[in-house]
Design a protein around this motif. Structure first.
Motif, PDB file in Angstrom:
ATOM      1  N   LYS A 215       0.827  -1.210   0.000  1.00 24.11           N
ATOM      2  CA  LYS A 215       0.000   0.000   0.000  1.00 24.11           C
ATOM      3  C   LYS A 215       0.861   1.260   0.000  1.00 24.11           C
ATOM      4  O   LYS A 215       0.573   2.228  -0.723  1.00 24.11           O
ATOM      5  N   LEU A 218       2.513   1.691  -3.489  1.00 26.32           N
ATOM      6  CA  LEU A 218       1.565   2.195  -4.479  1.00 26.32           C
ATOM      7  C   LEU A 218       1.411   3.713  -4.345  1.00 26.32           C
ATOM      8  O   LEU A 218       1.480   4.452  -5.332  1.00 26.32           O
ATOM      9  N   LYS A 219       1.227   4.157  -3.113  1.00 25.16           N
ATOM     10  CA  LYS A 219       1.029   5.585  -2.865  1.00 25.16           C
ATOM     11  C   LYS A 219       2.267   6.389  -3.241  1.00 25.16           C
ATOM     12  O   LYS A 219       2.174   7.474  -3.851  1.00 25.16           O
ATOM     13  N   TYR A 222       2.882   6.029  -7.402  1.00 27.35           N
ATOM     14  CA  TYR A 222       1.849   6.329  -8.385  1.00 27.35           C
ATOM     15  C   TYR A 222       2.046   7.722  -8.983  1.00 27.35           C
ATOM     16  O   TYR A 222       2.192   8.704  -8.251  1.00 27.35           O
ATOM     17  N   PRO A 224       0.071  10.047 -11.871  1.00 28.29           N
ATOM     18  CA  PRO A 224      -1.083  10.135 -12.776  1.00 28.29           C
ATOM     19  C   PRO A 224      -0.655  10.150 -14.238  1.00 28.29           C
ATOM     20  O   PRO A 224       0.302  10.825 -14.614  1.00 28.29           O
ATOM     21  N   LEU A 258      -5.501  -1.479  -4.646  1.00 28.46           N
ATOM     22  CA  LEU A 258      -5.343  -1.003  -6.016  1.00 28.46           C
ATOM     23  C   LEU A 258      -6.450  -0.055  -6.461  1.00 28.46           C
ATOM     24  O   LEU A 258      -6.273   0.721  -7.405  1.00 28.46           O
ATOM     25  N   TYR A 261      -6.240   3.758  -7.740  1.00 27.51           N
ATOM     26  CA  TYR A 261      -5.250   4.147  -8.739  1.00 27.51           C
ATOM     27  C   TYR A 261      -5.657   3.723 -10.150  1.00 27.51           C
ATOM     28  O   TYR A 261      -6.225   2.654 -10.362  1.00 27.51           O
ATOM     29  N   LYS A 262      -5.305   4.579 -11.122  1.00 30.90           N
ATOM     30  CA  LYS A 262      -5.537   4.285 -12.529  1.00 30.90           C
ATOM     31  C   LYS A 262      -4.259   3.747 -13.168  1.00 30.90           C
ATOM     32  O   LYS A 262      -3.165   3.912 -12.640  1.00 30.90           O
ATOM     33  N   VAL A 264      -2.990   0.813 -13.540  1.00 33.27           N
ATOM     34  CA  VAL A 264      -2.230  -0.243 -12.866  1.00 33.27           C
ATOM     35  C   VAL A 264      -2.379  -1.538 -13.672  1.00 33.27           C
ATOM     36  O   VAL A 264      -3.484  -1.923 -14.064  1.00 33.27           O
TER      37      VAL A 264
END
Length: 350
Positions: A215, A218-219, A222, A224, A258, A261-262, A264
Motif C-alpha cells: 500500500k 503504491l502511494k 503512483y 497520474p 489497487l 489508482y488508474k 495499474v
C-alpha cells in the motif's frame, strides 16, 4: 497427514510431471553465486520520461513465468535457454526481464544452481523475480534427492526456501520494488508454505508487513497518467472473495489497495495456460489483469502438457499514451495472435 494428501491431489499437471522426474538422482553442486542476477544498475539520470515527446517505446521488457527449471527435467532447461537466446537476439529493445514465480521445480539448491548456470550463459538486462509455490518445494525432497511426502519437511523449512531465493537475487526480503526508466514494478512474493502454514496449501500468503509495504509503495510511486506494474504468482479468485489454495489468499485487501489508482497493470502466472487454448488471459477490473503462460510447461484447459515443445512469455512495451502487450512463442520466435493487447492509458487529468 490428510492435508498432505489433499495438497498433492490439487497440484497442477506440472506437479504431476515433476513427481515422476524427481526420483532421478540430481546433480551435485556448490552454492549459487548470485552476483550476476543481483546486478541492478541505478536508474539513469538521462532516462526518458513520459512527459518528453517520443514516438517509440519508453520502456520494453519481458515477463517470464513458471520456468520450473529442474536438474531432473532436461526439457525445462532447454526451454529456458531457448527463451533467453530469443531475448538476447531480439529485434526490439529489452530493458529488463521479470520472472514471476516457479523459477525452479523444487526450490532445492541444485535447481537454483542449474538456473544460475543457464542465466550466466547470456548477457542479459537486469533480471528480477518473485517467488512461486514450487520455489518452496524443497521440503518435499529428502536427503537422497527424492520426493518423500511421508517425511515432510525432510529436515527443511519454509524459511530456508526464502533464504535461497533471496540469496540468489541478492534481496533482503522476498518482495521488492524495482525501477526502470522512470517506471515502477512491485514484485510480491508468497511468504509461507505448508511447513509454516499448512492451511495455505498452494496459495499465496502475504503478511501484514508485505501488504503494508504494498500500500505504501503504491502511494509513493503512483504518477497520474503513467502505468504502474504489479507482479504476483498465484492468480486472484473471481469476485469479491479471499482466495484459497492455488490463489492469492488475501485477495480482498489486495484489490482494495489497487482501487484508488488508474493505469495499474497486474500480472500473474501459475496457471500455465497456453495463449492459444481459448482461455481468457486478460481481465479488466479497476486495474488491467493479465494471466501469463509458462516458459517451461504451457498447458491446455485440462492442465495437460498437450504440445510439449511450446514455451511462452509476455513482451511489454510502454508508450507515452498506451501499453502494448504481446504473447511470445519462444520455440519458433513468433508472436501469438491470440495474445495481443493495446491498452490506452488514462490521462493524468481524466
Amino acid at each position: 497427514m490428510r492435508w498432505l494428501l489433499f495438497i498433492g491431489a490439487l497440484l497442477i499437471g506440472a506437479s504431476a510431471y515433476f513427481s515422476q522426474k524427481v526420483k532421478k538422482t540430481f546433480l551435485s553442486g556448490s552454492q549459487v553465486d548470485p552476483s550476476t542476477a543481483a546486478a541492478d544498475p541505478e536508474p539513469s539520470s538521462t532516462a526518458e520520461s513520459t512527459e518528453m515527446p517520443q514516438t517509440g517505446p519508453l520502456l520494453s521488457y519481458f515477463i517470464l513465468s513458471d520456468l520450473h527449471v529442474s536438474v531432473g527435467d532436461p526439457q525445462t532447461k532447454s526451454k529456458l535457454r531457448q527463451a533467453l537466446d530469443d531475448i538476447t537476439h531480439f529485434d526490439s529493445p529489452v530493458d529488463a526481464i521479470i520472472m514471476t514465480g516457479d523459477l525452479t521445480d523444487t526450490g532445492t539448491e541444485r535447481d537454483y544452481k542449474e538456473l544460475h548456470t543457464i542465466v550466466n550463459e547470456y548477457k542479459l538486462p537486469p533480471v528480477h523475480a518473485n517467488m512461486g509455490n514450487h520455489d518452496y518445494y524443497t521440503i518435499w525432497i529428502n536427503q537422497d534427492n527424492s520426493w518423500d511426502q511421508k517425511a515432510v519437511p525432510n529436515g527443511k523449512t519454509d524459511a530456508l526456501s526464502r533464504e535461497q531465493f533471496m540469496k540468489f537475487f541478492g534481496y533482503s526480503k522476498p518482495y521488492n520494488e524495482y525501477k526502470v526508466k522512470n517506471h515502477t514494478m512491485l514484485l510480491l512474493s508468497q511468504e509461507a508454505y505448508v511447513q509454516e502454514k499448512p492451511e495455505v496449501g498452494e496459495g499465496a500468503w502475504y503478511s501484514d508487513d508485505q501488504l503494508a509495504w504494498f500500500k505504501a509503495s503504491l502511494k509513493a510511486n503512483y504518477v497520474p497518467g503513467r502505468p504502474l506494474f504489479v507482479m504476483t504468482h498465484q492468480p486472484l479468485p473471481v469476485g469479491d472473495t479471499n482466495g484459497a489454495t492455488h490463489q492469492l489468499i488475501r485477495a480482498r485487501e489486495f484489490r482494495a489497495a489497487l482501487k484508488p489508482y488508474k493505469n495499474v497493470f497486474v500480472f500473474c502466472g501459475h496457471r500455465h495456460m497456453d495463449f492459444q487454448n481459448g482461455v481468457a488471459h486478460y481481465v479488466q477490473e479497476t486495474f488491467h489483469y493479465f494471466h501469463n503462460s509458462s516458459v517451461g510447461r504451457p498447458l491446455n484447459k485440462a492442465y495437460q502438457q498437450e504440445v510439449k515443445h511450446k514455451s511462452q512469455g509476455l513482451y511489454v512495451q510502454v508508450y507515452a499514451d498506451k501499453v502494448v502487450l504481446r504473447g511470445r512463442e519462444f520455440s519458433n520466435r513468433t508472436y501469438t495472435a491470440e495474445a495481443d493487447w493495446t491498452i490506452e492509458l488514462q490521462k493524468a487529468n481524466a
